[in-house]
Scaffold this active site. Sequence first.
Site, PDB file in Angstrom:
ATOM      1  N   ILE A 153       0.847  -1.192   0.000  1.00 42.47           N
ATOM      2  CA  ILE A 153       0.000   0.000   0.000  1.00 42.47           C
ATOM      3  C   ILE A 153       0.881   1.239   0.000  1.00 42.47           C
ATOM      4  O   ILE A 153       1.785   1.382   0.845  1.00 42.47           O
ATOM      5  CB  ILE A 153      -0.919   0.020   1.244  1.00 42.47           C
ATOM      6  CG1 ILE A 153      -1.660  -1.318   1.378  1.00 42.47           C
ATOM      7  CG2 ILE A 153      -1.908   1.176   1.162  1.00 42.47           C
ATOM      8  CD1 ILE A 153      -2.527  -1.683   0.208  1.00 42.47           C
ATOM      9  N   HIS A 195      -0.241  -7.481  13.250  1.00 40.80           N
ATOM     10  CA  HIS A 195       0.994  -8.238  13.004  1.00 40.80           C
ATOM     11  C   HIS A 195       1.024  -9.444  13.938  1.00 40.80           C
ATOM     12  O   HIS A 195       0.844  -9.303  15.159  1.00 40.80           O
ATOM     13  CB  HIS A 195       2.204  -7.346  13.267  1.00 40.80           C
ATOM     14  CG  HIS A 195       3.514  -8.032  13.019  1.00 40.80           C
ATOM     15  ND1 HIS A 195       4.022  -8.185  11.753  1.00 40.80           N
ATOM     16  CD2 HIS A 195       4.399  -8.610  13.866  1.00 40.80           C
ATOM     17  CE1 HIS A 195       5.181  -8.835  11.839  1.00 40.80           C
ATOM     18  NE2 HIS A 195       5.422  -9.102  13.110  1.00 40.80           N
ATOM     19  N   ASP A 230       7.267  -2.950   9.650  1.00 43.00           N
ATOM     20  CA  ASP A 230       6.632  -3.180  10.956  1.00 43.00           C
ATOM     21  C   ASP A 230       7.331  -2.377  12.055  1.00 43.00           C
ATOM     22  O   ASP A 230       7.613  -2.887  13.148  1.00 43.00           O
ATOM     23  CB  ASP A 230       6.652  -4.670  11.319  1.00 43.00           C
ATOM     24  CG  ASP A 230       6.061  -5.536  10.232  1.00 43.00           C
ATOM     25  OD1 ASP A 230       5.175  -5.049   9.528  1.00 43.00           O
ATOM     26  OD2 ASP A 230       6.485  -6.702  10.093  1.00 43.00           O
ATOM     27  N   PRO A 271     -46.867 -19.551 -17.423  1.00 46.86           N
ATOM     28  CA  PRO A 271     -48.223 -19.529 -16.875  1.00 46.86           C
ATOM     29  C   PRO A 271     -48.636 -20.890 -16.328  1.00 46.86           C
ATOM     30  O   PRO A 271     -47.875 -21.855 -16.348  1.00 46.86           O
ATOM     31  CB  PRO A 271     -49.066 -19.156 -18.096  1.00 46.86           C
ATOM     32  CG  PRO A 271     -48.344 -19.830 -19.224  1.00 46.86           C
ATOM     33  CD  PRO A 271     -46.879 -19.755 -18.890  1.00 46.86           C
ATOM     34  N   TRP A 272     -49.909 -20.965 -15.878  1.00 46.26           N
ATOM     35  CA  TRP A 272     -50.395 -22.165 -15.206  1.00 46.26           C
ATOM     36  C   TRP A 272     -51.226 -23.073 -16.101  1.00 46.26           C
ATOM     37  O   TRP A 272     -51.640 -24.145 -15.678  1.00 46.26           O
ATOM     38  CB  TRP A 272     -51.212 -21.788 -13.978  1.00 46.26           C
ATOM     39  CG  TRP A 272     -52.163 -20.624 -14.146  1.00 46.26           C
ATOM     40  CD1 TRP A 272     -51.955 -19.352 -13.714  1.00 46.26           C
ATOM     41  CD2 TRP A 272     -53.464 -20.630 -14.764  1.00 46.26           C
ATOM     42  NE1 TRP A 272     -53.030 -18.555 -14.025  1.00 46.26           N
ATOM     43  CE2 TRP A 272     -53.977 -19.314 -14.663  1.00 46.26           C
ATOM     44  CE3 TRP A 272     -54.241 -21.605 -15.379  1.00 46.26           C
ATOM     45  CZ2 TRP A 272     -55.231 -18.963 -15.165  1.00 46.26           C
ATOM     46  CZ3 TRP A 272     -55.487 -21.261 -15.878  1.00 46.26           C
ATOM     47  CH2 TRP A 272     -55.970 -19.951 -15.766  1.00 46.26           C
ATOM     48  N   GLN A 281     -47.182 -19.951  -9.638  1.00 45.64           N
ATOM     49  CA  GLN A 281     -47.242 -20.311  -8.225  1.00 45.64           C
ATOM     50  C   GLN A 281     -48.242 -21.429  -7.959  1.00 45.64           C
ATOM     51  O   GLN A 281     -48.039 -22.253  -7.072  1.00 45.64           O
ATOM     52  CB  GLN A 281     -47.596 -19.077  -7.390  1.00 45.64           C
ATOM     53  CG  GLN A 281     -47.491 -19.301  -5.889  1.00 45.64           C
ATOM     54  CD  GLN A 281     -47.624 -18.014  -5.108  1.00 45.64           C
ATOM     55  OE1 GLN A 281     -47.667 -16.927  -5.678  1.00 45.64           O
ATOM     56  NE2 GLN A 281     -47.699 -18.122  -3.794  1.00 45.64           N
ATOM     57  N   VAL A 313     -40.740 -12.897  -7.079  1.00 46.60           N
ATOM     58  CA  VAL A 313     -39.731 -13.588  -7.883  1.00 46.60           C
ATOM     59  C   VAL A 313     -39.700 -13.032  -9.303  1.00 46.60           C
ATOM     60  O   VAL A 313     -38.633 -12.723  -9.851  1.00 46.60           O
ATOM     61  CB  VAL A 313     -40.004 -15.101  -7.900  1.00 46.60           C
ATOM     62  CG1 VAL A 313     -38.983 -15.820  -8.789  1.00 46.60           C
ATOM     63  CG2 VAL A 313     -39.952 -15.665  -6.483  1.00 46.60           C
ATOM     64  N   GLY A 314     -40.868 -12.917  -9.924  1.00 43.29           N
ATOM     65  CA  GLY A 314     -40.919 -12.386 -11.282  1.00 43.29           C
ATOM     66  C   GLY A 314     -40.374 -10.974 -11.365  1.00 43.29           C
ATOM     67  O   GLY A 314     -39.655 -10.624 -12.302  1.00 43.29           O
ATOM     68  N   SER A 343     -50.541 -12.551 -18.810  1.00 40.71           N
ATOM     69  CA  SER A 343     -51.498 -11.502 -19.161  1.00 40.71           C
ATOM     70  C   SER A 343     -50.800 -10.297 -19.772  1.00 40.71           C
ATOM     71  O   SER A 343     -49.620 -10.031 -19.517  1.00 40.71           O
ATOM     72  CB  SER A 343     -52.266 -11.051 -17.910  1.00 40.71           C
ATOM     73  OG  SER A 343     -51.423 -10.306 -17.047  1.00 40.71           O
ATOM     74  N   CYS A 391     -54.186 -20.271 -24.531  1.00 38.67           N
ATOM     75  CA  CYS A 391     -53.894 -18.907 -24.978  1.00 38.67           C
ATOM     76  C   CYS A 391     -54.429 -18.621 -26.364  1.00 38.67           C
ATOM     77  O   CYS A 391     -54.748 -17.478 -26.693  1.00 38.67           O
ATOM     78  CB  CYS A 391     -52.398 -18.636 -24.916  1.00 38.67           C
ATOM     79  SG  CYS A 391     -51.403 -19.866 -25.770  1.00 38.67           S
ATOM     80  N   SER A 449     -61.946 -14.713 -21.835  1.00 39.23           N
ATOM     81  CA  SER A 449     -62.432 -15.439 -20.660  1.00 39.23           C
ATOM     82  C   SER A 449     -61.376 -16.378 -20.109  1.00 39.23           C
ATOM     83  O   SER A 449     -61.304 -16.631 -18.922  1.00 39.23           O
ATOM     84  CB  SER A 449     -63.685 -16.245 -21.009  1.00 39.23           C
ATOM     85  OG  SER A 449     -63.361 -17.354 -21.841  1.00 39.23           O
TER      86      SER A 449
END
Length: 854
Positions: free
Chosen positions: A90, A106, A142, A538-539, A566, A599-600, A617, A673, A771
């Site tokens: 350093i 030390h 030192d 999706p589910w 989920q 999470v998403g 969606s 879908c 729907s």
Amino acid sequence: MRIAVIGQSVFGLEVYKELRKEGHTIVGVFTIPDKDGKADPLGVEAEKDGVNVFKFPRWRLKGKGIPEVVQVYKATGAELNVMPFCSQFIPMEVIDHPAHGSIIYHPSLLPRHRGASAINWTLIHGDKKGGFTVFWADDGLDTGPILLQRECDVEPDDTVNTIYKRFLFPEGVKGTIDWNQSAQVLHNWIRGNDKVPGAWAEVDGQKVTFYGSSLLDSGATAIGQPLEIPGASQPGLVSKAGLMLFGNDGKALLVKNLQFEDGKMIAAARYFSSGSCASVELTEEEKAFAEQMRGVWKSILTNVDAIEDSTDFFKSGAASMDVVRLVEEVKLRASGCQLQNEDVYMNTTFQDFIQMCVRKLRGEDDEEELVVDYVEKNINNMTIRMPHQLFVNGEFVDAEGGKTYKTINPTDGTAICDVSLAQSSDVDRAVAAAKEAFEEGEWGKINPRDRGRLLYKLADLMEEHQEELATIESMDSGAVYTLALKTHVGMSIQTFRYFAGWCDKIQGCTIPINQARPNRNLTFTKKEPIGVCAIVIPWNYPLMMLAWKTAACLAAGNTVVLKPAQVTPLTAMKFAELAARAGFPKGVINILPGSGALVGQRLSDHPDVRKLGFTGSTEIGKHIMKSCAVSNVKKVSLELGGKSPLIIFSDCDMDKAVRMGLSAVFFNKGENCIAAGRLFVEENIHDQYVKRVVEEVKKMKIGDPLDRSTDHGPQNHKAHLDKLVEYCQTGVREGATLVCGGKQVSRPGFFFEPTIFTDVQDHMFIAIEESFGPVMILSKFKSGDVDEVLRRANATEYGLASGVFTRDISKALYVSEKLNAGTVFVNTYNKTDVAAPFGGFKQSGFGKDLGKTC
């Protein structure tokens, strides 16, 4: 006080933690660069705390401070430098810069011994007293003013290790373990001392050091041979996965590697069988490779007269740098043999080393046992075994804090099992694992054809388990079993096989350019993987949506972090198990069940994710697109909502139009879908068509999806069922004619009657909104008015799919061209194939799944 910490190692970490505990503000941590992809513990902890971490490879050049480095340091505004275990030089302008200077640790009682080997000289000189000194740093060796000292007695048989562990390590941090602790504490001891001084215990009369600890999840079991650990609450267990150790809280951890006093390191799984592995007979080509390596060993071990089979690499004088060289020498001579440094430590004799290399070249290298905490159920005339934890970096693990939720069987509304609920920190772990696998791991090194072999193997395993996968899918999502077997699972298998074939066919091109003469310049493009891909699915088709997106990512060489819906996580978790058993390297595939909001969102925001694929969606898709742009402008592909129009002309094949129209709406309970969200029927056949479809709908058997005679299973989850009820009530209120259905079935579970509406006007809610359920929306159009029905069909913000039924080929082509949709079905519907690109436009999203163009 504002303090800059300059140092490294576990020692530096402990000092850092004490400073924070005392209330000081750490304005910066300056530590060493990462080694072999691993960050120093001090830097890791500071980053967790949000402290700025700097990893300069050097501070000085030709005796002078590097201006850019010094400037960064000074910008922290430190009032004091604390330098625990600092191995870098350093510059004095950094040492003297803070108002209160710099203090340094030390490991000796100054001024008795100075320099880097002070502990050694304490023993060499036979000192009766040892200890440590904290002093003000200066420009000498030192020699600065002493701030404080602590001393201890030096025992007659002390070594550097013993005095360091007994006294010099701050706050009593020792390498030896008190085994009567919780699993978490034992894990922390081992990982905290993984390099120096090493966590060890006396086992069977010899010193054994433990490396590579990981916590196991509650309920994890393994079959193995017991190993007595003095002082432990119960014996350890040597299994195929490693050495399983138990805390006094009943929880467990797994140790991967063990090292003995002579330096020999073995896989913990081989504790009782080390040296007993049967030798393989070498081919002539392998014998030639062995002789090449014998020459390499001789060039490294110059003090050895001849390399015998029994020659030990380390006992013959090799050091750690020689290990690195040996690994690289192997890569030069046998690219298919991907060695890690620890492979050398575990096979120290020449014979063992060659046998290990040959096994790797043959693909016979020992595979780690996958530890899975299954939920087992006897259902559908079989026993299904379902993982239920997160899958991160090749292991099934609990979520942070052990958080779980219940996944529900829509057939009866009962809980199937508890599933780990991923948290933001779990996302960070998974992304880090995927990034490391992509940038540093084996995945980034294997050739495309080998990637293809892994994908083919995974597809084969999925096929072997197809009945189990279909049963899980049916139970978790409500899909009719026969459909789950053929489509949900069957098409998933086809998808992986299709993309496996693409792995070695992803090509760039050469491009003629104006500047080709006179220098004959060449321009070419190369298609490369993008990195970590996040996938949010999706589910409605849990496994198939996983396959559509994951297979293409993997085929291109990317790594994946996937969030299943989920409400339908279980086939994704089973997929993770099969992927691990297929041999995918750790970190390539990660599965995180959890909420989209947590999470998403974290995946959308994460700076190390380079692409995100989402199906869901339109509303959520817009939010994801915005987050991806704001975070790091990551690439996005979106498959969103749809209101797909199906036009049925009077010149159609009526039988086919009825059959396919029913499929277009009621396939997979309408949770599709590309479902035909609105049917336009030419007025001169409208009433006949309605009569025919009502007759067929009334024949549908509603019931248990595992019953092979069932046509129509339950909707996916309760909230969706409630939305369908409300959707139909809105249709009735607005004046549409409810011909049949429209309400929940009076039985346990989430069953909804197949529904048909007629007299639906263009302004109505049910004519505009999707729907996503078993609801047929029928409207008339005037005979012969093709352009008017096209205008009505295109009067939607969605553009995913569409269809037309007519015997007139000219009309079919004209309508197909004019319909604004990503897919147009002609005299059929729902006919997707892995080779055909799939996707929409407008507010149905952009980007393609499947096919060459994905």
